[in-house]
Each structure stands twice: as structure tokens, then as C-alpha cells.
Write a protein that holds these residues in place. Sequence first.
Motif, short mmCIF file in Angstrom:
data_model
loop_
_atom_site.label_atom_id
_atom_site.label_comp_id
_atom_site.label_asym_id
_atom_site.label_seq_id
_atom_site.Cartn_x
_atom_site.Cartn_y
_atom_site.Cartn_z
N SER A 22 -4.60 16.14 1.61
CA SER A 22 -4.99 15.12 0.50
C SER A 22 -4.26 13.74 1.62
O SER A 22 -3.20 13.94 1.22
N CYS A 23 -4.80 12.68 0.88
CA CYS A 23 -3.87 11.97 1.26
C CYS A 23 -4.46 10.77 0.33
O CYS A 23 -5.25 10.42 0.45
N ALA A 24 -3.81 9.86 -0.62
CA ALA A 24 -3.75 9.55 -2.04
C ALA A 24 -3.53 8.08 -1.64
O ALA A 24 -2.21 7.55 -1.21
N THR A 25 -4.02 6.94 -2.06
CA THR A 25 -3.95 5.60 -1.66
C THR A 25 -3.87 4.45 -2.52
O THR A 25 -4.83 4.79 -3.78
N SER A 26 -2.67 4.50 -2.58
CA SER A 26 -2.90 2.83 -4.16
C SER A 26 -2.11 1.55 -4.18
O SER A 26 -1.77 2.08 -2.62
N GLY A 27 -2.72 1.27 -4.45
CA GLY A 27 -1.78 -0.61 -4.33
C GLY A 27 -2.86 -1.33 -3.21
O GLY A 27 -4.07 -1.47 -3.70
N ARG A 28 -2.52 -2.62 -2.48
CA ARG A 28 -3.38 -3.51 -2.13
C ARG A 28 -4.76 -3.62 -1.29
O ARG A 28 -4.31 -1.91 -1.08
N THR A 29 -5.53 -3.45 -1.47
CA THR A 29 -7.25 -3.39 -0.75
C THR A 29 -6.98 -4.06 0.73
O THR A 29 -6.94 -5.35 0.31
N PHE A 30 -7.75 -3.69 1.14
CA PHE A 30 -8.71 -5.02 2.26
C PHE A 30 -10.16 -4.28 2.79
O PHE A 30 -10.38 -3.65 2.20
N VAL A 55 0.69 -1.50 0.31
CA VAL A 55 -0.25 0.25 -0.12
C VAL A 55 0.65 1.17 -0.19
O VAL A 55 2.06 1.38 0.73
N GLN A 56 0.48 2.35 -0.83
CA GLN A 56 1.23 3.69 -1.17
C GLN A 56 0.41 4.56 -0.40
O GLN A 56 -1.24 4.25 -1.10
N ARG A 60 -2.47 4.19 7.41
CA ARG A 60 -3.51 2.83 7.78
C ARG A 60 -3.40 1.29 8.19
O ARG A 60 -2.61 1.31 8.19
N VAL A 61 -4.98 0.99 8.18
CA VAL A 61 -4.50 0.01 9.16
C VAL A 61 -5.70 -0.58 8.66
O VAL A 61 -7.27 -0.64 8.63
#
Length: 124
Positions: free
Chosen positions: A21-29, A2-3, A98-99
Motif C-alpha cells: 500500500s502507498c498512502a499519499t497526503s499533502g498537496r494535490t494536483f 506531498v508525503q 508520484r508525478v
Amino acid sequence: QVQLVESGGGLVQAGSSLRLSCATSGRTFSRYAMAWFRQAPGKNREFVAGISGSDRSTNYADSVKGRFTISGDSALNTIWLQMNSLKPEDTAVYYCARVPTSTVFVDPARYNYWGQGTQVTVSS
């Protein structure tokens, strides 16, 4: 993996507003929570605000209640921190985290993924 990438920091005068702002990419949960933390020079990293991905409930540190608002898009792939009535004591590097649980923790050690941080400086 996760980035997380934060943006929106800057130098402002006391009483001003900023939106991070915080943008998330990669693996999702399937379950997750996201939070903002901050760290001032010589101080520990402290919880600012968090939002649960399951019921969108929010938590705030007492020091920012009524001034800061955390929000996110429908999947919390992007979250924001609206900061109003900024004070010099809000000066810090702000991090999103992120957790993979639906619980918002105030302990930074519980978070698995972190962004690189964005500097917020509030002048008096």
C-alpha cells in the motif's frame, strides 16, 4: 509538499502473495500519475507498474505482467500493488512515486515525490 508512505512488505516464500500500500497526503494536483518502482542491492531502481490519474490506464514491466496488479482509490490517494506468484528475483525495496502529470513514466528521474520504501524478500 506531498508525503508518500508505503507499507505491506515482508518476508515470504516463492509462490506467495503480498499486497503493498502507498498512502499519499499533502498537496494535490489536477493531473498526476503514480507508480511503483523497486531497487535490488547493487542494481538501478526499476519501474514495476504505474497508473494514470486521468484515465486510470496502467502500465507494467514485462517481468511482472500477469503477476502484479496496480490499483488505487478514486483519487489515487492510496494505491496498492497486489503481487502474486512471487519469485526470488522480486526481492527488492519497493517504492511508490508520484508525478504531477497524467503520463506514467518508466524513468524514475521523472518523478518528483517518493516514499521511503518497503522491503520485500522472497525466499526460494
